[in-house]
Motif scaffolding. Structure first.
Motif, PDB file in Angstrom:
ATOM      1  N   LEU A  31       0.829  -1.200   0.000  1.00  0.00           N
ATOM      2  CA  LEU A  31       0.000   0.000   0.000  1.00  0.00           C
ATOM      3  C   LEU A  31       0.866   1.254   0.000  1.00  0.00           C
ATOM      4  O   LEU A  31       0.596   2.220  -0.724  1.00  0.00           O
ATOM      5  N   MET A  32       1.934   1.247   0.825  1.00  0.00           N
ATOM      6  CA  MET A  32       2.850   2.395   0.846  1.00  0.00           C
ATOM      7  C   MET A  32       3.510   2.581  -0.516  1.00  0.00           C
ATOM      8  O   MET A  32       3.613   3.703  -1.027  1.00  0.00           O
ATOM      9  N   LEU A  33       3.946   1.468  -1.097  1.00  0.00           N
ATOM     10  CA  LEU A  33       4.580   1.526  -2.410  1.00  0.00           C
ATOM     11  C   LEU A  33       3.597   2.040  -3.451  1.00  0.00           C
ATOM     12  O   LEU A  33       3.939   2.861  -4.309  1.00  0.00           O
ATOM     13  N   GLY A  34       2.357   1.561  -3.367  1.00  0.00           N
ATOM     14  CA  GLY A  34       1.354   1.983  -4.323  1.00  0.00           C
ATOM     15  C   GLY A  34       1.023   3.465  -4.216  1.00  0.00           C
ATOM     16  O   GLY A  34       0.918   4.175  -5.218  1.00  0.00           O
ATOM     17  N   ILE A  35       0.854   3.952  -2.972  1.00  0.00           N
ATOM     18  CA  ILE A  35       0.550   5.372  -2.775  1.00  0.00           C
ATOM     19  C   ILE A  35       1.718   6.232  -3.228  1.00  0.00           C
ATOM     20  O   ILE A  35       1.555   7.220  -3.950  1.00  0.00           O
ATOM     21  N   GLY A  36       2.928   5.853  -2.794  1.00  0.00           N
ATOM     22  CA  GLY A  36       4.110   6.634  -3.151  1.00  0.00           C
ATOM     23  C   GLY A  36       4.344   6.682  -4.640  1.00  0.00           C
ATOM     24  O   GLY A  36       4.608   7.743  -5.220  1.00  0.00           O
ATOM     25  N   SER A  37       4.215   5.538  -5.307  1.00  0.00           N
ATOM     26  CA  SER A  37       4.483   5.496  -6.743  1.00  0.00           C
ATOM     27  C   SER A  37       3.396   6.190  -7.544  1.00  0.00           C
ATOM     28  O   SER A  37       3.669   6.839  -8.556  1.00  0.00           O
ATOM     29  N   SER A 284      -4.763  -8.889  -7.326  1.00  0.00           N
ATOM     30  CA  SER A 284      -5.995  -8.337  -6.765  1.00  0.00           C
ATOM     31  C   SER A 284      -7.143  -8.236  -7.754  1.00  0.00           C
ATOM     32  O   SER A 284      -8.301  -8.446  -7.395  1.00  0.00           O
ATOM     33  N   GLN A 285      -6.841  -7.875  -8.972  1.00  0.00           N
ATOM     34  CA  GLN A 285      -7.908  -7.615  -9.942  1.00  0.00           C
ATOM     35  C   GLN A 285      -8.859  -8.790 -10.091  1.00  0.00           C
ATOM     36  O   GLN A 285     -10.073  -8.614 -10.257  1.00  0.00           O
ATOM     37  N   THR A 370      -2.503  -7.602  -3.229  1.00  0.00           N
ATOM     38  CA  THR A 370      -2.870  -8.903  -2.680  1.00  0.00           C
ATOM     39  C   THR A 370      -4.301  -9.037  -2.182  1.00  0.00           C
ATOM     40  O   THR A 370      -4.817 -10.143  -2.124  1.00  0.00           O
ATOM     41  N   ASP A 371      -4.968  -7.952  -1.791  1.00  0.00           N
ATOM     42  CA  ASP A 371      -6.180  -8.083  -0.991  1.00  0.00           C
ATOM     43  C   ASP A 371      -7.464  -8.198  -1.800  1.00  0.00           C
ATOM     44  O   ASP A 371      -8.388  -8.904  -1.419  1.00  0.00           O
ATOM     45  N   GLY A 372      -7.586  -7.451  -2.889  1.00  0.00           N
ATOM     46  CA  GLY A 372      -8.779  -7.527  -3.704  1.00  0.00           C
ATOM     47  C   GLY A 372      -9.944  -6.702  -3.203  1.00  0.00           C
ATOM     48  O   GLY A 372     -11.073  -6.865  -3.682  1.00  0.00           O
ATOM     49  N   LEU A 375      -9.541  -0.810  -1.188  1.00  0.00           N
ATOM     50  CA  LEU A 375      -8.276  -0.081  -1.039  1.00  0.00           C
ATOM     51  C   LEU A 375      -7.343  -0.377  -2.210  1.00  0.00           C
ATOM     52  O   LEU A 375      -6.716   0.530  -2.773  1.00  0.00           O
ATOM     53  N   ASP A 376      -7.242  -1.653  -2.571  1.00  0.00           N
ATOM     54  CA  ASP A 376      -6.432  -2.010  -3.744  1.00  0.00           C
ATOM     55  C   ASP A 376      -6.999  -1.382  -5.005  1.00  0.00           C
ATOM     56  O   ASP A 376      -6.257  -0.918  -5.883  1.00  0.00           O
TER      57      ASP A 376
END
Length: 526
Positions: A31-37, A284-285, A370-372, A375-376
């Motif tokens: 999640l951190m990586l996703g938000i940051g990127s 996740s998708q 990973t979660d689906g 948030l993802d």
């Protein structure tokens, strides 16, 4: 005391449970990586120019850097988490020994490669199947190397943590002996691995080939298989294999060979390159149509077919389950409401989950992690831009919602399935049923009553938990009272073999487990 027979059910249940610790960290770091990127990507800055501020961009790049931690050191995390989770005593020593064993094994591999003149040059490591691990050039085994170390360390710990040595060496006995014997054994293992690793690689490749050669059915097989294994708590093993090993594919990202669907996704996300549809096809998708739309629709159907006089009593239970699956991707609170009483409905759910993976892949959606849950969807879909085709999730999701709702409503009424609010009510339970239906929401489980239903303190050989379940090893399964556990608020009771047991509680499971442990230790104060 009678020596307990080795139980494969107990071992694999425990092994699957240990995967949750590094995977939970990985999900958060993702999640951190996703938000940051997402907030530092050029496309996002073009759409939201106010983000193009030095201070903000430093923060987002920092988040991306920190978020990449778990991906970079994942094998080491598994090497420590497996003995930590499986060991019943001296858990700290077990985790420390996992760290020692992992480093020693890679040093030994490096020694073998050096002595046999097979150590590849730095610019040729990829072709030779070698890489850098903690600054050590070694065979690139990925997360499987960490799993191998973790299992070996656990077996050594189980055998030797109480060892007594002669007086002259007594200082090195007991728990202190574990990292010592670990160093010796993993040193030898490190010498043997270069000789036998090709066999492991062939086995992993065979599984990967089976899924990859299945073409459009590969994601279907994975999604369905994960749901089929879920009731037995073994789905984590299949998931870890696809996410972290060659079975989930291999791609070159920024000059590095990356194996495993989730590893590939994180590497591409961190490197700012294009996201691979073949990797996200297993991520996740594929879960989103079912997790965000299908299961909530099933819950709505169960609410509508509940007896009118009992709908208010089941509302809290269903709402909490919907929130868990929609937001976090934790599905058991809903699934275990129909798994045991309607296996054919669960089979329908298994097929629909697999179809969700296949349809998302066919449509070219590229949403990872990973979660689906939502948030993802927001972080790795919407925030990454329209190239992820996040809007197709909503279209497919509406279709899944309608199908789930119609099928569940029809089946429950047609076959009179006793979903919550339709079961026969025992007169003594009428007054307390409303309170018990909202146990998970309020966290008011009666731990003492649950312990009694498990056969009491003397019947518990081992107690732990994962995300939603108590995972136990009991001495006498006949003392376990299934009906009483369900009366205490349990969503399901799984007896995997003669001694291995899982009790599905829900999101409050950690609190319940800790309370039971306090009672067993005699520290509980009424």
């Amino acid at each position: 005391m009678k020596k307990k027979k080795f139980s494969f059910g107990e071992f694999f249940q425990g092994l699957g449970k240990t995967f949750m610790l590094p995977v939970a960290l990985l999900a958060f770091m993702g999640l951190m990586l996703g938000i940051g990127s997402s907030f530092s990507s050029p496309s996002t800055i073009d759409k939201f120019p106010f983000l193009d501020h030095t201070f903000l961009q430093v923060i987002f790049r920092f988040m991306s850097t920190i978020g990449g931690f778990a991906f970079t050191y994942l094998p080491l995390l598994f090497a420590m988490a497996i003995p930590l989770g499986l060991a019943r005593y001296e858990k700290g020593v077990a985790a420390f020994s996992g760290l020692v064993g992992y480093i020693i094994m890679n040093l030994s591999i490096n020694f073998y490669l050096t002595e046999t003149n097979t150590l590849a040059k730095l610019d040729n490591m990829r072709e030779a199947g070698q890489g850098m691990v903690l600054g050590i050039q070694t065979i690139e085994m990925g997360v499987l190397g960490g799993i191998i170390v973790g299992i070996i360390v656990y077996l050594l710990h189980k055998r030797f943590y109480t060892i007594q040595l002669p007086d002259a060496f007594a200082f090195f006995g007991g728990p202190r002996f574990i990292p010592i014997i670990t160093s010796l054994v993993l040193g030898i293992v490190g010498i043997l691995i270069p000789m036998i690793w090709p066999l492991f690689a062939m086995g992993i490749q065979a599984i990967g080939d089976l899924i990859q050669k299945a073409g459009i059915f590969g994601p279907f097989l994975f999604g369905s298989g994960e749901r089929l294994l879920l009731p037995f708590g073994l789905h984590h093993i299949l998931v870890a294999m696809i996410r972290f090993t060659e079975a989930g594919g291999t791609e070159v990202v920024n000059g590095n060979t990356i194996s495993g669907a989730l590893n590939i996704f994180y590497a591409q996300l961190q490197g700012g390159g294009p996201i691979s549809p073949s990797a996200t096809a297993f991520l996740s998708q594929g879960k989103m149509p079912t997790f965000m739309f299908g299961l909530p629709a099933a819950a709505l159907a169960m609410y509508h077919v509940a007896l009118p006089s009992r709908r208010s009593k089941v509302k809290g239970l269903l709402i909490s389950g919907v929130l868990a699956t929609f937001v976090t991707g934790i599905t058991e609170p809903i699934e275990f409401l129909f798994l045991f009483i309607a296996p054919l409905l669960y089979l329908f759910h298994v097929i629909m989950t697999g179809l969700g993976f296949m349809v998302m892949s066919l449509l070219g959606v590229v949403i990872g992690n990973t979660d689906g849950g939502v948030l993802d969807f927001l972080i790795f879909g919407l925030m990454q831009g329209t190239y992820t085709k996040w809007y197709l999730v909503l279209i497919v999701g509406v279709i899944w919602f309608v199908i789930y709702y119609l099928v569940f409503r029809w089946a429950i009424k047609k076959f009179n399935i006793k979903t919550p609010g339709r079961e026969e009510v025992i007169e003594d339970d009428v007054e307390r049923s409303a309170e018990e239906m909202t146990h998970g929401k309020k966290g008011r489980y009666d731990a003492a009553r649950i312990l009694a239903a498990l056969g009491g303190k003397e019947n518990i050989a081992d107690l732990d938990n994962c995300v939603t379940r108590l995972r136990l090893v009991v001495n006498d399964m006949s003392l376990v009272n299934d009906a009483e556990l369900k009366a205490c608020g349990a969503l399901g009771v799984m007896k995997l073999d003669a001694t291995t047991l899982q009790v599905v509680i829900g999101s409050q499971v950690a609190t319940v487990k800790n309370e039971i442990e306090r009672i067993m230790e005699g520290d509980h104060n009424e």
